[in-house]
Design an enzyme around this catalytic site. Structure first.
Site, PDB file in Angstrom:
ATOM      1  N   TYR A   1      35.153  25.670  44.028  1.00 37.89           N
ATOM      2  CA  TYR A   1      34.559  26.276  42.837  1.00 37.89           C
ATOM      3  C   TYR A   1      33.715  25.242  42.097  1.00 37.89           C
ATOM      4  O   TYR A   1      34.232  24.238  41.599  1.00 37.89           O
ATOM      5  CB  TYR A   1      35.631  26.831  41.914  1.00 37.89           C
ATOM      6  CG  TYR A   1      36.379  28.030  42.447  1.00 37.89           C
ATOM      7  CD1 TYR A   1      35.925  28.739  43.557  1.00 37.89           C
ATOM      8  CD2 TYR A   1      37.555  28.475  41.836  1.00 37.89           C
ATOM      9  CE1 TYR A   1      36.606  29.839  44.052  1.00 37.89           C
ATOM     10  CE2 TYR A   1      38.244  29.581  42.327  1.00 37.89           C
ATOM     11  CZ  TYR A   1      37.770  30.246  43.433  1.00 37.89           C
ATOM     12  OH  TYR A   1      38.461  31.336  43.913  1.00 37.89           O
TER      13      TYR A   1
ATOM     14  N   PHE B   1      31.069  47.146  39.615  1.00 34.32           N
ATOM     15  CA  PHE B   1      30.896  48.603  39.615  1.00 34.32           C
ATOM     16  C   PHE B   1      30.900  49.187  38.208  1.00 34.32           C
ATOM     17  O   PHE B   1      30.454  50.316  38.002  1.00 34.32           O
ATOM     18  CB  PHE B   1      31.972  49.276  40.472  1.00 34.32           C
ATOM     19  CG  PHE B   1      33.380  49.095  39.969  1.00 34.32           C
ATOM     20  CD1 PHE B   1      33.896  49.886  38.954  1.00 34.32           C
ATOM     21  CD2 PHE B   1      34.200  48.134  40.545  1.00 34.32           C
ATOM     22  CE1 PHE B   1      35.201  49.717  38.507  1.00 34.32           C
ATOM     23  CE2 PHE B   1      35.508  47.968  40.104  1.00 34.32           C
ATOM     24  CZ  PHE B   1      36.007  48.756  39.083  1.00 34.32           C
TER      25      PHE B   1
ATOM     26  N   GLY C   1      28.926  43.791  46.486  1.00 33.20           N
ATOM     27  CA  GLY C   1      27.893  44.694  45.983  1.00 33.20           C
ATOM     28  C   GLY C   1      27.698  44.655  44.485  1.00 33.20           C
ATOM     29  O   GLY C   1      26.947  45.464  43.949  1.00 33.20           O
TER      30      GLY C   1
ATOM     31  N   PRO D   1      38.433  41.997  40.950  1.00 31.88           N
ATOM     32  CA  PRO D   1      38.971  43.319  40.632  1.00 31.88           C
ATOM     33  C   PRO D   1      37.956  44.294  40.050  1.00 31.88           C
ATOM     34  O   PRO D   1      38.286  45.466  39.871  1.00 31.88           O
ATOM     35  CB  PRO D   1      40.063  43.000  39.611  1.00 31.88           C
ATOM     36  CG  PRO D   1      39.618  41.728  38.961  1.00 31.88           C
ATOM     37  CD  PRO D   1      38.959  40.946  40.054  1.00 31.88           C
TER      38      PRO D   1
END
Length: 306
Positions: free
Chosen positions: A52, A227, A224, A217
């Site tokens: 990271y 959401f 993608g 989550p």
């Protein structure tokens, strides 16, 4: 605050894990405020990885701990991961030991509570993993061990040689990216959701007392994007908004509550660097969706019931 058992370690820990992937974007003062906000809301489990920010996230976090003696090391849980190198995966004994030494130095701590093998290495020699784990445990550098993104048979191969319990498997899990649930729902069907992409890892984890840690989550499948608010998931977002209004919380909270409602007692890894969003996610611990609401969201995410 909701607490869940951490595999078969005997530990009970917060259901919400502070994912540290993006904390390198904060300056020292911002990071200190963010960590204090998390702790004040009961989130004291922190998830790192040596990749990271190329290690900068761990360095940043370690400096914060050094400059804030009021945050006692024994009052937090530090987890990190290793095994990803540029251009390859590496779970050799040499790489694991070298990686952990680097992690401890960057975090400015003597030990990790949990170490995970980050990705399955096609060239894994489980004897080497076992030897590395034995040395890390013997020297007091790591207390508990687990994996990330592993299938059950990959875990079983490691368990044949590794003496320590493997207590965690990190897997991507969100409303749209929930094949772990869908393939079990659509069993014996010739439908897209029936395809078992991960070896029934959800059932395996429950049978073997392993904690599933849900990463990304709020992401759709295959990286993608988020959401939440995405027109590609209009029906899902509409349902999230209705339930958010009903419970008096945000849609982020409802999406997180959907994960925490599952009886597998998963941990949710946040991944945010914003205090307000962190509070919204933690608030999910106070929302228990009904069975009907859980299924409504599942279907609105594009899944189906046979």
């Amino acid at each position: 605050m909701k607490y869940v058992p951490l595999g078969n370690s005997g530990l009970t820990v917060p259901a919400v894990v502070v994912g540290c992937m993006r904390l390198g974007s904060l300056n020292g003062q911002e990071l200190t405020r963010f960590i204090h906000t998390s702790l004040e809301n009961g989130a004291y489990f922190f998830d790192h990885a040596d990749i990271y920010g190329g290690g900068s996230c761990e360095e940043h976090f370690g400096a914060m701990l050094r400059n804030n003696p009021s945050i006692r090391r024994e009052d937090i849980v530090l987890q990190s991961k290793c095994g990803i190198r540029q251009g390859c995966y590496d779970s050799s004994k040499e790489h694991i030991l070298r990686s952990v030494d680097g992690i401890l130095k960057r975090l400015q701590t003597d030990y990790l509570d949990v170490l995970l093998i980050h990705r399955p290495d096609a060239l894994t020699e489980p004897e080497e993993v076992a030897a590395a784990f034995d040395e890390l445990e013997r020297k007091g550098k790591v207390r508990y061990f687990g994996v990330s993104n592993h299938k059950p048979m990959q875990i079983e191969l490691l368990k044949r040689f590794v003496q320590q319990p493997l207590i965690i498997d990190q897997m991507q899990f969100s409303l749209p990216a929930s094949n772990m649930v869908a393939n079990g729902m659509e069993v014996n069907m010739d439908t897209p959701g029936s395809v078992d992409h991960d070896g029934s890892v959800l059932d395996y984890s429950r049978l073997n007392n392993m904690t599933i840690q849900a990463w990304s989550p709020f992401q759709s499948p295959n990286w993608g994007g988020c959401f939440l608010g995405d027109d590609h998931y209009r029906e899902l977002n509409q349902k999230l908004d209705v339930l958010a209004a009903q419970y008096g919380v945000s849609s982020t909270t409802i999406a997180a509550a959907w994960i925490l409602r599952h009886p597998a007692q998963m941990q949710l890894i946040t991944g945010t660097a914003k205090e307000s969003r962190m509070k919204e996610i933690i608030e999910a611990e106070n929302v228990r969706l009904t069975r009907e609401e859980w299924y409504q969201l599942f279907l609105a995410a594009g899944h189906r019931l046979p």
